[in-house]
Design an enzyme around this catalytic site. Structure first.
Site, PDB file in Angstrom:
ATOM      1  N   HIS A   1       0.826  -1.203   0.000  1.00 12.64           N
ATOM      2  CA  HIS A   1       0.000   0.000   0.000  1.00 12.64           C
ATOM      3  C   HIS A   1       0.864   1.259   0.000  1.00 12.64           C
ATOM      4  CE1 HIS A   1      -3.626   2.299   0.579  1.00 12.64           C
ATOM      5  NE2 HIS A   1      -2.931   3.042   1.430  1.00 12.64           N
TER       6      HIS A   1
ATOM      7  N   GLU B   1      -2.680  -5.486  -4.145  1.00 15.14           N
ATOM      8  CA  GLU B   1      -3.391  -5.188  -2.914  1.00 15.14           C
ATOM      9  C   GLU B   1      -4.743  -5.879  -2.867  1.00 15.14           C
ATOM     10  OE1 GLU B   1      -4.032  -1.186  -1.040  1.00 15.14           O
ATOM     11  OE2 GLU B   1      -2.593  -0.729  -2.608  1.00 15.14           O
TER      12      GLU B   1
ATOM     13  N   ASN C   1      25.800 -22.243  -6.863  1.00 16.36           N
ATOM     14  CA  ASN C   1      26.595 -23.439  -6.988  1.00 16.36           C
ATOM     15  C   ASN C   1      26.166 -24.483  -5.963  1.00 16.36           C
ATOM     16  OD1 ASN C   1      28.873 -24.232  -8.585  1.00 16.36           O
ATOM     17  ND2 ASN C   1      29.861 -24.544  -6.607  1.00 16.36           N
TER      18      ASN C   1
END
Lengths: 692, 153
Positions: free
Chosen positions: A46, A68, A427
């Site tokens: 918001h 939202e 990795n």
């Protein structure tokens, strides 16, 4: 209004919010039912929406708005989080990230996000693919609509109030009437607001605050209010203000709030106090929004570093800090001159003043150095998301455990260390942790664990990346190295495990087809090593076949300040970093031997090469050959040792590393320069260059 | 009419040289120089200029003139070109002059050879006064230096 000056602030804060959104989404993925986390995410989204709208980045704000809408359903428990929603939300976050990046690069933050928006809207409508809880979500849409079409409260205000009730704050509906004969209605109203704001938060008033200020109201106004105070107490406080006729204070609970906001306003205006009293459980938290957020975060166990936490920091351009540091070193140089003068003049009041100034100077220096330190969390915080994505794409289950994120490092190191760590982590996830089936076969838990640890040790920071995967197969690596001609057969025979693992960092191991051959490790690890070494760091590997692998990265605490031994050679002074000094000592001329044409001296049980700093640096006015006894510094690069002859030791000192300027080419054996207390420049010796 | 230029005038031996004033950061008196080993012979070392380490070049050495003792007239002119800060040691520097770019001629042929590359032009101030305008980015060009050295050897 010129928005440009706010742009950098906007970018910084947006990045903070995106980071916090990412982190909390990951938290939520672990605990999808925790509404507390959803609340935090909602708030961040918001705020982001609001900021973007203010700055005029429409696409950014509309995408956040769609997010939202989804989050709103989730936190009102009208929609259950599930994989598809997570993926869409993460995709939205990525899109937001891209937009902010674009804005950072001077763009307008526009992006085609139609497909994401469509998915988000579909979720709101309850069209979640893959067997959603459709009953719950189909109810959701109308409910959300009601909230947003309420006469008095917008969606957000409604949610704030509702959440406050959930968290045990008192939410009040207050109706204040001012006496008819009042001359300055706006001033009275101001007094009421002033009073209320002392004890809580006014969420919404009717008419609006602006209108009230302009006296655009009759005699009464009403407002929604969050507080800890008792309704009765507040009422008497308001009435006690002069020229107030009456005050109605009505506590609200979920139900009454819903009624009010969906238009049953007459009832409230009439002052019906029959609404059931709010079941306001006492709580320690103050009603201010940031604190509520902090509390919610604490509850969910999230780290309180999100954008919502109260901020007591400012951002400073690192270059300004460098300037500050330079000015400070100037000051310190003048200080030592003053000390010298005071010593010669021998006046006690002068001496005292200079001593005091010295102490202040040292404190200043400490502070400036600390200013440059940043918790490594700023780097670590982006890894959980990355590991999640990599793991997901590889179809592995991986738990990333982060320890010591609060460990502080110099900003310059922080900026550089991110990429190598990304490499090492990828990795570990990609090649360290075995595929799930293989793990189950090996009797390991299905979910692999990658630990990322940071800690201080002496003047160094260690960062370790440890996986509980398959470990490194020594023979495979050796065979590959032999095939690629990186080592010879005879070398291979005498290599320790450690040395073999270090072959992973050799340049020849970083080609793509090699990866699939040996257990996969070697994705550009040579690049990782050279990056770390360029930061004066070191990286090492330990591994147990079948149990896992640990990469350990050692870094200097700061790149700009090191402990060094100051030495003298003829008329010249040099600094040798303490980190490469093993020992200092004195040798006799007759101890020097010649072995295979090299000059050697006995050290402990062995002979080590002896080098003359005066020779290496072509110092004109010193020759150790005429001395019977010569001071030496035993230096180290990894396992290898060597001795440097010098003329004299001056002492140990903390020095500020400076570069030699862009004009000069790199000089072998010189790591940089520093400015001594007397204002002279001394070169910093790089002993690594002397040991081959 | 060409542009107006402000130049710092300095001397090497009998010759006068000019550097555009906006390339010059400051002019300093001689100060202690820390030698840097294994670098070009005309790089005298580095100095501490208010907390920043800056390499200094003996401009006589750079131009193949015989180096002389430093006197209290000797100055270090700190210039900044292409993000490089470098100090030039010169015999003296005590004049600022306004020039019109019209009076700057291309380097005369007599100067010739490699040296001409360092020159931006020659400004004729009066009948007997010539000002050699330096082409700073060439003076500081390191690859050029290497070339010069090999020719001098």
């Amino acid at each position: 209004m010129d928005m440009n000056q706010y742009l950098s602030m906007f970018i910084d804060e947006s990045n903070d919010h995106l980071q916090s959104l990412n982190e909390n989404m990951l938290e939520l993925e672990k605990a999808p039912d925790d509404i507390g986390i959803v609340q935090i995410i909602f708030r961040s989204a918001h705020t982001l929406k609001g900021m973007a709208a203010t700055m005029g980045f429409e696409d950014l704000s509309s995408l956040t708005h769609q997010m939202e809408n989804v989050l709103d359903l989730v936190r009102n428990e009208k929609l259950k989080m599930q994989d598809y929603i997570f993926d869409t939300l993460f995709k939205s976050l990525d899109a937001l990230q891209m937009m902010v990046q674009d804005i950072m690069n001077g763009g307008d933050g526009k992006a085609d996000v139609q497909s994401i928006v469509t998915s988000l809207q579909a979720i709101v409508r309850g069209e979640v693919p893959g067997g959603a809880d459709s009953a719950a979500s189909s109810q959701a849409a109308p409910a959300a609509e009601t909230a947003s079409t309420g006469i008095q409260l917008d969606e957000f205000q409604y949610s704030v109030l509702e959440q406050s009730i959930t968290e045990g704050h008192k939410v009040l509906y207050i109706e204040v009437a001012i006496r008819e004969d009042c001359q300055l209605k706006a001033a009275r109203a101001y007094l009421v607001f002033d009073l209320l704001e002392r004890y809580g938060e006014v969420v919404k008033s009717h008419p609006s605050v602006q209108e009230i200020e302009q006296e655009k109201f009759e005699r009464s106004f009403s407002l929604y209010y969050i507080t800890q105070k008792d309704a009765a107490e507040l009422q008497s406080m308001i009435v006690n203000l002069s020229e107030i006729e009456s005050a109605q204070v009505m506590p609200l609970d979920h139900e009454t709030l819903n009624q009010l906001s969906s238009g049953v306003q007459e009832a409230a205006a009439a002052g019906t106090a029959e609404a059931p009293a709010a079941a306001a459980a006492p709580t320690d938290a103050k009603p201010e929004a940031p604190q509520t957020a902090a509390k919610a975060e604490a509850k969910t166990g999230a780290r309180a570093n999100g954008g919502a936490a109260p901020s007591r920091t400012i951002r400073v351009d690192i270059e300004r800090l460098d300037v500050l540091m330079n000015l400070l070193s100037e000051l310190l140089i003048d200080r030592s001159r003053l000390e010298q003068l005071a010593y010669e003049i021998k006046r006690s009041d002068l001496t005292e003043t200079v001593e005091h100034m010295s102490r202040v100077g040292s404190d200043l220096q400490n502070i400036v150095l600390k200013l440059r330190m940043v918790p490594i969390d700023t780097v670590f915080s982006r890894f959980p998301r990355m590991v999640r994505d990599v793991a997901k794409s590889l179809d592995k289950k991986i738990d990333l455990v982060i320890v010591g994120a609060e460990t502080e490092l110099d900003r310059t190191v922080i900026d550089e260390i991110g990429d190598p760590l990304v490499h090492l982590l990828r990795n570990a996830v990609d090649h360290g942790i075995e595929p799930t089936a293989q793990r189950i076969a090996a009797g390991k838990p299905e979910t692999g664990t990658v630990q990322l640890r940071a800690f201080h040790s002496g003047n160094h920071v260690f960062i370790e990346i440890e996986d509980d995967g398959g470990g490194i197969d020594r023979d495979k690596i050796l065979n590959k190295a032999l095939k690629n001609g990186i080592v010879t057969q005879s070398e291979a025979a005498t290599m320790s495990d450690e040395q073999v693992y270090m072959l992973l960092f050799a340049a020849g191991f970083s080609t793509a087809d090699v990866i699939s051959d040996i257990s996969g490790r070697g994705v550009g690890l040579d690049v990782v090593r050279s990056k770390i070494e360029s930061l004066s760091g070191d990286v090492s590997v330990t591994s147990t076949l079948g149990k896992g692998t640990k990469f350990s990265v050692q870094l200097p605490l700061t790149l700009s300040i090191i402990s060094a031994m100051l030495i003298k050679v003829g008329s010249e002074k040099y600094a040798i970093p303490l980190s490469s000094i093993v020992e200092t000592g004195i040798i006799q001329r007759n101890q020097i031997r010649s072995v295979h044409g090299y000059t050697m001296v006995p050290y402990r049980d062995a002979h080590i090469p002896l080098m003359s700093l005066a020779n290496l640096f072509e110092v004109a006015d010193f020759d150790e050959n005429v001395e019977e006894e010569t001071e030496i510094v035993v230096i180290r690069k990894g396992e290898r040792l060597a001795a440097l002859t010098i003329e004299d030791f001056i002492g140990q000192s903390e020095i500020v590393i400076k570069n030699l300027g862009k004009y000069l080419p790199p000089v072998q054996g010189v790591a940089g320069a520093t400015i001594l207390g007397d204002g002279q420049v001394a070169l910093i010796v790089d002993p690594n260059a002397f040991i081959k | 009419m060409g542009e107006e230029l402000k130049v710092i005038v300095f001397k090497l031996g009998e010759e006068e040289y000019g550097i555009e004033v906006d390339k010059v950061q400051t002019i300093e008196r001689m100060m202690p120089i820390t030698r840097v080993p294994k670098t070009y012979s005309f790089v005298k070392g580095v100095i501490n200029l208010r907390g920043v380490v800056i390499p200094v070049i003996d401009l006589r050495g750079r131009f193949g003139l015989p180096e002389t003792e430093y006197t209290d007239q000797t100055r270090i002119i700190i210039v900044a070109v292409n993000e490089m800060e470098v100090g030039f040691i010169v015999d003296s520097a005590n004049d600022v002059m306004d020039l019109n770019s019209d009076v700057i001629d291309s380097p005369p042929d007599v100067v010739g050879g490699i040296k001409a590359k360092y020159l931006h032009g020659v400004a004729r101030i009066s009948e007997e006064r010539l000002l050699v305008m330096l082409n700073l980015s060439e003076v500081l060009n390191r690859s050029e230096i290497i070339q010069l050295e090999s020719l001098e050897d």
